[in-house]
Design a protein around this motif. Structure first.
Motif: not given
Length: 800
Positions: A778-779, A792-799
């Motif tokens: 979560t950023v 906002e939620v992000v997922y790594y790797p940044f697809l």
């Protein structure tokens, strides 16, 4: 090749003619002797040779005693004699050079009660430069090889010498959240050190402070590794550490390696109860960032980690510092910390064994110089130390060549006299102090105060006590250079009737004027009460051999902070709270200001005062800066670099604690009174439009809109935090990753951009490797660690 005989003199030098004649005579005699022997100038004297060649040539010419001498750094304030306006080297200095071949001195220009140097007996900038020149001249003309000296000086928030510029202490500089400003402050301090003949500046202090009871909180940049790393790197860049041959550059000595700021029970120097993963995740990154920025000296710390004293810790000093990070500078012990391996930690039987253990662990220089004198005895006994000594000596010599001291060991006393503490530096001190002030409460918008007020009552032990606002590691200064809060207010509103009553001292309860303070407040339109702490050392205080204060209750007056003054509580001492309560009871609108070196208990003031601010130790221009804030000429923009607890029973309360989250106590909340990153403004800032866009698999761009929806221009500090939803090892609940400070005019909006990279997501795994794991994050963008406005939620790797 015959070199210019004047090459060792400084550019634009106006050293007295006698000095020039003496030095040139020595140089011509030296060169005549060389030619009489049919030899060329030694390679180490040839500036056209590479530094490695010069080091190698000099090293092979040195005796074991001369080599060990380069690793000794005695205390320096007894190295000169002052008679009126004349400064010469002392007999003590001559003895140390002639018999021990000393290569470095510490605190030659230092003045304070510990050194017994006062405004009368110490050195002003001109005389300091003359003293440094005299020391160098003696070494260049009386030693066999003419190796110039290193002079190391304390420089955590300005050069600790008479007549210099005193900036806010480290915790105040951190409160600016402004690395560019810190870079300018460091550049000014470094220039003042170099102008007076110094070469090494002790600072910045990069110890994370997670227990405010610890006595040295004021010196560092707070509780967070990211903020501390940004400030530390900026400080190093400002000193010009990567360009040592440039005017005004000094070698920066990072303090204290490592985890010194979290001692058990907050007792200075006690063990740090942390593991290697915590060490690598939190406590080492600020040092790594500063070294990457160009720092070339690191100081060990007094504490131990997991049973190993840091001054004998090869994991820290060799494996991590040199092998992993590629550090090319030298390591210096803290004062007598090598001696402490036997005396304090009890891991060696005597000084001789301590010296060998420290050298083999990676300590190059002995600050205090008691221990490494014994290395000669170890060599004579057949000890296998010759290679280790050569390595340490080479590290010191390399930097002397890099700084150009063999060609130019002298400085210009006239330039020192006219440039140290110049108008630009004084103005910078005021700006740094203004940005360091943190507004904590402003009920009913009592601030800013009107300049049309008729009667103002200024009250409190820190309202007009000059040295209480300077902090530790400060030399005595001409009091006309120090602007107190009272003086700043009187200068700001000269038409107002400004009365002053001290009310009480910081600790002393024998001289109280609380009744007078109450009477003054009753007659005023507003009362400004200035409370807090003091690191102002006096000549009645007793000191330990290391310079830390003795805490015998009979030995001190008002000092409650600074090295050696650890606290069991955080309550304002003496009768300060009683004074504040009596003033507030009058009904007069009350503004409370804490001048302090550590977070003190502010509960009552927060609940009952009209406004509450902290200015930390704001330095010599603190009074003017505070008046600027109080009366609206500067919109407060400081943010807390350390959480302010409600009670010592909560400790620790630093914001980035690991999972699981703390829960409330039966009798107290778990949350601090004021969280990390907190600070109010006279402006109103609004955040919206968070957008996260992929740049690659390893980076994303984060943007948001920040608007000033008020009629007052101001600075805002936008803070980016990250929460890792799941990891192989326990992670912080949230962690600051980046921040920006921006200025917004009334009604103005700006788009703020961060780039989050793979490096921001790394953790230290079970095997102590730095890795980046796939997963959900979560950023969070906010105005403090506890006030997140966008996420906002992000997922790594940044697809895509």
């Amino acid at each position: 090749m015959l070199h210019n005989p004047f090459q060792f003199l400084p550019n634009r030098s106006i050293i007295p003619l006698l000095l020039m004649v003496s030095f040139v005579g020595y140089l011509m005699a030296f060169m005549s002797h060389a030619y009489a022997q049919g030899t060329a100038l030694p390679a180490y004297r040839d500036s056209q040779q590479t530094i490695p060649t010069r080091v190698k040539d000099l090293l092979k010419r040195m005796t074991p005693a001369e080599k060990v001498g380069q690793l000794l750094c005695p205390m320096g304030w007894e190295m000169y004699d002052k008679q009126g306006t004349t400064v010469t080297v002392s007999d003590t200095f001559k003895t140390l050079i002639d018999h021990r071949h000393i290569g470095m001195f510490w605190a030659v220009y230092r003045a304070d009660p510990w050194t017994k140097k006062t405004l009368e007996t110490g050195l002003n900038p001109r005389m300091a430069a003359e003293a440094g020149n005299a020391m160098q001249r003696y070494v260049m003309t009386h030693s066999r090889l003419g190796i110039p000296l290193f002079i190391a000086e304390e420089m955590p928030h300005g050069h600790m010498a008479i007549g210099t510029t005193v900036f806010p202490t480290g915790i105040g500089l951190a409160a600016t959240w402004n690395p560019a400003l810190v870079e300018k402050v460091a550049a000014a301090a470094a220039k003042e050190v170099r102008l007076q003949g110094g070469h090494i500046g002790y600072g910045p202090v990069l110890d994370l402070a997670r227990d405010p009871r610890w006595s040295r909180v004021e010196e560092g940049f707070g509780e967070d590794p990211v903020l501390s790393a940004a400030m530390g790197a900026a400080f190093v860049r400002g000193t010009g550490a990567g360009k040592l041959d440039k005017a005004g550059a000094v070698i920066t000595t990072l303090k204290h390696f490592a985890a010194y700021g979290v001692p058990e029970g907050a007792h200075n120097g006690r063990p740090a109860l942390i593991g290697e993963r915590s060490l690598r995740e939190a406590f080492l990154p600020p040092f790594k960032a500063a070294i990457d920025a160009g720092a070339l000296s690191v100081m060990t710390s007094y504490n131990s980690i997991d049973g190993i004293p840091c001054t004998a810790n090869s994991l820290l000093l060799k494996d991590i510092l040199r092998d992993e990070w590629g550090f090319k500078g030298f390591v210096v012990s803290d004062l007598f910390s090598i001696d402490g391996l036997a005396d304090s930690h009890r891991i060696t039987k005597d000084l001789k064994e301590s010296a060998v253990k420290a050298l083999n662990a990676g300590v190059d220089v002995d600050l205090g110089s008691n221990a490494y004198q014994t290395l000669l005895r170890s060599l004579e006994a057949g000890g296998a130390l010759a290679a280790a000594i050569d390595t340490a000596v080479s590290r010191v010599l390399r930097l002397k060549f890099a700084m150009g001291l063999f060609e130019n060991p002298y400085v210009d006393p006239e330039q020192a006299a006219h440039t140290v503490r110049n108008d630009t530096h004084v103005a910078l001190a005021r700006e740094a102090a203004r940005q360091s002030v943190v507004l904590l409460e402003n009920k009913n918008n009592i601030l800013p105060l009107s300049k049309q007020l008729n009667r103002i009552s200024v009250i409190g032990p820190n309202a007009h006590t000059p040295y209480n606002q300077l902090g530790d590691y400060t030399a005595p200064q001409d009091e006309s250079h120090i602007i107190t809060v009272l003086e700043g207010i009187r200068d700001k509103v000269p038409e107002a009737r400004v009365s002053y009553v001290k009310g009480c001292a910081i600790r002393d309860t024998s001289d109280l004027t609380i009744n007078e303070a109450v009477a003054s407040a009753r007659q005023a339109d507003v009362a400004i009460v200035v409370l807090g702490g003091s690191s102002a050392r006096d000549f009645k205080t007793e000191y330990l051999e290391t310079g830390a204060a003795s805490t015998k209750h009979t030995a001190v007056n008002d000092i409650e902070n600074g090295e050696g003054f650890d606290r069991a509580t955080l309550e304002p001492l003496g009768k300060q709270l009683e004074l504040l309560q009596a003033v507030v009871k009058t009904g007069t609108p009350t503004v409370v200001l804490y001048i302090q070196g550590r977070p003190l208990n502010m509960n009552w003031a927060a609940a009952n005062a009209g406004a509450l601010l902290t200015a930390w130790y704001p330095g010599e221009q603190g009074g003017s800066a505070i008046a600027d804030v109080l009366f609206g000429d500067y919109n407060p923009s400081g943010r807390l670099p350390i959480s302010i607890p409600r009670h010592v029973g909560q400790l620790p309360v630093y914001y980035n604690q690991q999972h699981p989250a703390a829960h409330d106590y039966v009798d107290e909340k778990a949350a601090p009174l004021y969280p990390f990153g907190y600070g109010q403004s006279y402006s109103t800032f609004v955040y919206d439009s968070l957008v996260i866009g992929r740049l690659s698999e390893k980076s994303v761009r984060i943007t948001c809109q920040v608007s000033n929806e008020s009629e007052i221009a101001g600075d805002e500090v936008i803070q980016l935090y990250l929460h890792d939803h799941q990891a192989a090892v326990v992670q912080p609940i949230k962690q600051l990753k980046q921040f920006q400070r921006i200025h917004l005019r009334p009604g103005e909006s700006k788009s703020v951009t961060f780039v989050l990279t793979e490096q921001d997501l790394t953790i230290i795994d079970r095997d102590m490797n730095e890795v980046t794991e796939p997963g959900e994050f979560t950023v969070m963008v906010g105005v403090s660690s506890a006030d997140i406005r966008l996420h906002e939620v992000v997922y790594y790797p940044f697809l895509p």
